[in-house]
Structure formats: C-alpha cells, structure tokens
Write a protein that holds these residues in place. Structure first.
Motif, PDB file in Angstrom:
ATOM      1  N   ARG A 134       0.790  -1.099  -0.022  1.00 53.36           N
ATOM      2  CA  ARG A 134      -0.023   0.082   0.086  1.00 53.36           C
ATOM      3  C   ARG A 134       0.903   1.292  -0.150  1.00 53.36           C
ATOM      4  O   ARG A 134       0.558   2.211  -0.451  1.00 53.36           O
ATOM      5  N   HIS A 161       2.268   5.303  -7.517  1.00 60.18           N
ATOM      6  CA  HIS A 161       0.846   5.819  -7.789  1.00 60.18           C
ATOM      7  C   HIS A 161       0.448   4.975  -8.926  1.00 60.18           C
ATOM      8  O   HIS A 161      -0.986   4.437  -9.011  1.00 60.18           O
ATOM      9  N   ASN A 163       0.794   1.803  -9.453  1.00 59.78           N
ATOM     10  CA  ASN A 163       0.074   0.627  -8.737  1.00 59.78           C
ATOM     11  C   ASN A 163      -0.874   0.679  -7.566  1.00 59.78           C
ATOM     12  O   ASN A 163      -0.864  -0.118  -6.772  1.00 59.78           O
ATOM     13  N   GLY A 164      -1.389   1.767  -7.504  1.00 60.08           N
ATOM     14  CA  GLY A 164      -2.460   2.010  -6.593  1.00 60.08           C
ATOM     15  C   GLY A 164      -1.982   2.362  -4.999  1.00 60.08           C
ATOM     16  O   GLY A 164      -2.443   2.058  -4.206  1.00 60.08           O
TER      17      GLY A 164
END
Ligand SMILES: Cc1ncc(COP(=O)(O)O)c(C=O)c1O
Length: 340
Positions: A134, A161, A163-164
C-alpha cells in the motif's frame, strides 16, 4: 562536556530556538493547538510546502512515522521499505504493532531503494493470501547518510501511484537533504509526488517536535483522531510551534543543515587516504561511515562518543550537527591520525 559524533540527537538546542520558546512563554494560551503560535507555524509551513497541505505536530519522529503510516494503511496492507529503514530497525516494531500492517523489507543500496527491487512484490496485488502493498516508505536523508535525488523520488512516486500505492517519506533529516542538493523543501516532497511526510525538527536544532504533512488532504481525514489515540496530541503545542516558526521562518533550517553537512564533508576529506581508515559510504549529508580496526575504535571511544554501526564489519557512524565546529572536527581527525 561529552565529545560526541554519535548522532545529531546528542546536540543541544539552537540558542535562537531556545529564545523562541522562552518568548512563547507568555502567560496562558489555548491548549491543543488552538494558540496563535500554532496557526502562525502553519502559515510558515505553507510558505515552504504550499497552501493545500494538512499539518499536524507530534513530539517524536517515531510517532510521526507510525501515525502517518497508520492513517494510510489497514491491517492487511504492507509498507515497502529499505532493510536499513528506521521504521524497520529502530522503532521497536511500532509500525507493525500500531498499524497492524506488515513491513516488506527490500535490499537498499547505500541506504536507497529502487523501483526494480519493488517490482517483484507487485504480484501480490489483489491476491487475498498476501498482504497488499500500500505504501512505499523512503528516508531522506537515508540512514546511511545518502540523499535521494528529485528524479529518484519521482520514479518511486510514479511507480507507487501507477500501482495504487502511496509514497511516504521519513524526513527526519529532510533539511540536510535539501541543503545538500541546494533545493527547497517542496522540491523533494510535494513536487516529486510524496503523499505523506514526517518532517523532522529535533535533529536540526530543535528541542523536540516533528510534523506530519499530508500533500493529499483526503488522506488526513481521520488523522486528528489517530494522533490523539496515538498519544501525540500535545497540550502545550505552542512550544513546538514556536520552535518551528524560528527554524523555518527565515532560513535557520538551511544554515543549521549546511553547517552539519559541511562539517561531515570536512571530516571525510581530512580522513580520506589514511591507511587505517576506510570511508565506506558516499558522504552526501551529515554522516560519515568508516571502517577501522576494533583496537582503534576502542581507543577513540575513550575520548569520543560514537557508535559502532556494524560490530561485525567494524563499521562506525560519525554524525555532525548544526553546532559542530571545525575545531571539534579537526580535534577528532587528529586523534584518528594519531592512532596510526
Ligand atoms: C531516520 C530517522 N527517522 C526517524 C527518527 C526519529 O526518532 P525519534 O522517535 O527518536 O524522534 C530518527 C532518529 O534517530 C531517524 O534517524
């Protein structure tokens, strides 16, 4: 007086900061950040980092990191960081214990991590057996005294970003990095895609006090509760705010950090080439890492306070501070030369 090159934490408080604290000591003021110093400090921070930030003061760097990470993670997440990261090595497991999320440790190169070492972790994304990456957390300056360039930070932020994920920066020594690179503070943070920043004051001349800064304000929506539950809502906040005002208002941060960095450079340059000392890391900010024989380390430690960073390799860390002087550094250098 202790002759110390152990850490910038062994230094005292800059006299201007102490004076600013004394002048904030005027009668009563509203507590918990409702005082005029805290709002003035927020303006000073906005002058450096932009108007659209959310800013929270805490006492400790560990708390800034842990609570900043807590605000952007859930227990099934992971935080990707360097093997040498303070959050991995020096926070007694608090990031895992407080956030519930896992640290995913990757190898560093002179303290820095690279996108290519994070890529293999991405196969976990979406797999319900695995912790979900995360956040990428980096330290500026790194624990090994090196500095991420703006391009290196941008590459990590873009990858995160895409890759979330988010980019967190432990900026306990961000001022030293900005001084080393001759940039402003925003150039290494908001302008290069950092989402959450722990901004350090203690190591650069303050008595105590760090700031958690959110460049994406949505991420801060619950932080006021997280800070209180995390026991870092400071009642007499004006004394942290007054210090930050003095540090950041007119360039004391830069003066302090430049001095620390240039004293480390002087130390390294004066020691280079000596047969019994090997400088082991690039000297880019205010730390010098070196290898000496165990006998030489023990002899030096009779007069000077510093740590053996790696007792197996006999690698030591010498840190300079905002108040280190040429005389102190050269006294240390001469003591090292006399060992030979
Ligand atoms: C890289 C780094 N981050 C954070 C901290 C904050 O530590 P503390 O909780 O002692 O203020 C330190 C202190 O040594 C540090 O070196």
């Amino acid at each position: 007086m202790l002759k110390s090159f152990a850490s910038d934490n062994t230094a005292g408080v800059h006299p201007r900061i102490l004076a600013a604290m004394a002048s904030a000591n005027e009668g009563h003021a509203k507590a918990y950040g409702m005082d005029p110093w805290t709002s003035e400090a927020a303006d000073v921070f906005r002058g450096h980092f932009g108007d659209d930030i959310d800013l929270y003061f805490v006492f400790l760097g560990t708390a800034a990191n842990v609570l900043g990470l807590k605000s952007v993670t859930r227990p099934w997440h992971s935080v990707v960081c360097a093997d040498v990261a303070h959050i991995n090595v020096d926070e007694c497991g608090a990031p895992e214990s407080v956030t519930g999320s896992k640290l995913q440790v990757i190898p560093s190169h002179d303290g820095r991590i690279r996108v290519m070492d994070i890529v293999p972790l991405m196969h976990s994304l979406g797999n319900f057996h695995h912790s979900q990456p995360r956040v990428i957390s980096i330290t500026q300056t790194t624990e090994l005294g090196t500095v991420y360039s703006p391009a290196q930070i941008r590459a990590l932020a873009d990858f995160a970003h895409a890759n979330g994920m988010l980019l967190h920066m432990d900026g306990a020594r961000l001022c030293n990095a900005a001084a080393a690179l001759d940039t402003g503070l925003a150039a290494l943070t908001r302008d290069t895609g950092v989402d959450v920043l722990s901004f350090g004051g203690t190591k650069n001349g303050m008595m105590f006090g760090e700031a958690v800064i959110f460049f994406n304000r949505e991420l801060a929506s619950e932080f006021k509760f997280i800070r209180k539950q995390g026991m870092q809502l400071v009642s007499k906040m004006r004394f942290i705010a007054a210090q930050f005002i003095e540090l950041l208002r007119d360039g004391l941060w830069l003066e302090n950090a430049r001095n620390a960095n240039s004293m480390a450079r002087l130390m390294a340059e004066s020691l280079r080439g000596l047969p019994h000392v090997t400088i082991t890391r690039p000297v880019e900010a205010n730390a010098v890492f070196a290898r000496l024989s165990p006998e030489h380390i023990a002899a030096l430690q009779k007069d000077f306070y510093f740590y053996e960073w790696d007792p197996v390799l006999h690698e030591v860390r010498w840190m300079t501070s905002f108040d280190s002087t040429e005389e102190q550094v050269m006294e240390f250098v001469h003591a090292i030369k006399r060992l030979a």
